[in-house]
Write a protein that holds these residues in place. Sequence first.
Motif, PDB file in Angstrom:
ATOM      1  N   GLY A 164     100.551  15.431  50.767  1.00  0.00           N
ATOM      2  CA  GLY A 164     100.298  16.859  50.604  1.00  0.00           C
ATOM      3  C   GLY A 164     101.530  17.694  50.363  1.00  0.00           C
ATOM      4  N   SER A 165     102.745  17.087  50.458  1.00  0.00           N
ATOM      5  CA  SER A 165     103.958  17.872  50.235  1.00  0.00           C
ATOM      6  C   SER A 165     104.086  18.279  48.771  1.00  0.00           C
ATOM      7  N   TRP A 166     103.921  17.300  47.874  1.00  0.00           N
ATOM      8  CA  TRP A 166     103.949  17.553  46.438  1.00  0.00           C
ATOM      9  C   TRP A 166     102.665  17.000  45.847  1.00  0.00           C
ATOM     10  N   ALA A 167     102.588  17.098  44.543  1.00  0.00           N
ATOM     11  CA  ALA A 167     101.487  16.433  43.856  1.00  0.00           C
ATOM     12  C   ALA A 167     101.658  14.924  44.002  1.00  0.00           C
ATOM     13  N   PRO A 168     100.585  14.191  44.309  1.00  0.00           N
ATOM     14  CA  PRO A 168     100.718  12.751  44.583  1.00  0.00           C
ATOM     15  C   PRO A 168     101.320  11.951  43.440  1.00  0.00           C
ATOM     16  N   PHE A 169     100.949  12.262  42.201  1.00  0.00           N
ATOM     17  CA  PHE A 169     101.418  11.416  41.098  1.00  0.00           C
ATOM     18  C   PHE A 169     102.934  11.479  40.929  1.00  0.00           C
ATOM     19  N   PRO A 170     103.574  12.669  40.883  1.00  0.00           N
ATOM     20  CA  PRO A 170     105.044  12.686  40.764  1.00  0.00           C
ATOM     21  C   PRO A 170     105.738  11.985  41.924  1.00  0.00           C
ATOM     22  N   VAL A 171     105.219  12.160  43.138  1.00  0.00           N
ATOM     23  CA  VAL A 171     105.833  11.511  44.292  1.00  0.00           C
ATOM     24  C   VAL A 171     105.723   9.998  44.157  1.00  0.00           C
ATOM     25  N   ALA A 172     104.536   9.523  43.748  1.00  0.00           N
ATOM     26  CA  ALA A 172     104.338   8.083  43.573  1.00  0.00           C
ATOM     27  C   ALA A 172     105.272   7.537  42.500  1.00  0.00           C
ATOM     28  N   ALA A 173     105.428   8.298  41.400  1.00  0.00           N
ATOM     29  CA  ALA A 173     106.296   7.848  40.309  1.00  0.00           C
ATOM     30  C   ALA A 173     107.759   7.795  40.742  1.00  0.00           C
ATOM     31  N   VAL A 174     108.199   8.809  41.487  1.00  0.00           N
ATOM     32  CA  VAL A 174     109.587   8.828  41.967  1.00  0.00           C
ATOM     33  C   VAL A 174     109.815   7.667  42.930  1.00  0.00           C
ATOM     34  N   GLY A 175     108.864   7.431  43.816  1.00  0.00           N
ATOM     35  CA  GLY A 175     108.989   6.320  44.754  1.00  0.00           C
ATOM     36  C   GLY A 175     109.048   4.979  44.047  1.00  0.00           C
ATOM     37  N   GLY A 176     108.221   4.814  43.018  1.00  0.00           N
ATOM     38  CA  GLY A 176     108.256   3.578  42.254  1.00  0.00           C
ATOM     39  C   GLY A 176     109.564   3.396  41.511  1.00  0.00           C
ATOM     40  N   SER A 177     110.092   4.478  40.933  1.00  0.00           N
ATOM     41  CA  SER A 177     111.367   4.406  40.216  1.00  0.00           C
ATOM     42  C   SER A 177     112.509   4.067  41.171  1.00  0.00           C
TER      43      SER A 177
END
Length: 353
Positions: A293-306
């Motif tokens: 809920g902090s940010w939009a899930p998709f950008p957070v998931a993408a940053v974590g994957g990167s």
Amino acid sequence: MRYTNLQAGRFAAAAAVLVFHVAGHGHAQLGLETVLIEPVPAYWFRTSIIFFFALSGFVLAHGLQTATLRRFLWSRLLRLYPAYWVAAGTVLTVRGLAGNQIAFDNRGLWYAFTLWPGGPNRAAYSLGIEWTLVYEVFLSLALIPCAALGRRWGLGLGATIWLAWIVGKLIATGGADFQPFPKPGQISLSALNAAFLLGVLAYLVRNSLLRCRWVLPPVSGVGLFVGGMFVESAVGWSLFWQSVGTVAALAYFVSGRQLAADNLFVRGGDCSYGIYLVHVPVMTAFYALVGPGSWAPFPVAAVGGSLAFAVGILYGAAEWRLYRKLRAAFKKPTPSVLITPPLAESVVVRRAA
């Protein structure tokens, strides 16, 4: 000969596993909505795991043609364990320092660090991928008695009988077989072993495949399609046919022109074990720090994957260099071996004179 196409495939498979785990852990920790974790899309990502097993069978059969059984065993243990121990030990230490309570007993720790098949919920796994390494260790050791009977016919006969036994169990059970966390008595006949054994057989008949290379792509397509038909009804048959399709694709790329050794994807393949080992704890730690809920899930998931990919590349590069040094040290001849031949030659020369 080094099969550089397989190294590139190894890199692609590691990247695919990472993407799948981004989707799965992003969904669990961030509420990411994605279809990638549904049964059919997950089946195609599972092909990357099947590829790793098939590749191991092919490469290990190749390695057994020249190495002694003792050298093969030590080389395999050096490849699997040191990097795993460092990664797992680091994750457990960081979690402990962060105040996370780690629930495990001595037996669970022993199962984790030896990669012995202890069954579900028995081992203190910390990386999220150890179940595949349990199979890797078991299958590597199981090749040794087969190779002791003969580096070609022993391997071929052993792999064929073993594979037929697995198929017999699938027929008897209706294909309802999948043991990601097997006990010692279950691991040998798991359908997951089919890819490894087919990889061994593909190596042994690789020269014959050159004459019928054109048939491998349709065989691969049929195998993967049929495997997808059983993905929700009979996972054992799904794994078996997926293995057939994956090994046919592997054989096709092996029998073709190999990529240059300095190709970017080939060099990435050298780092793939490091990516595979550390990507889950890195991304899940990042997701836990950011929080849902902090940010939009998709950008957070993408940053974590990167981030997981970058750390994995760095760790993989260091792991590959260390493994090569350890392997070279193990292969280095003893001083007596270096001295004896010249002395023997000098004796022979003096006698001839």
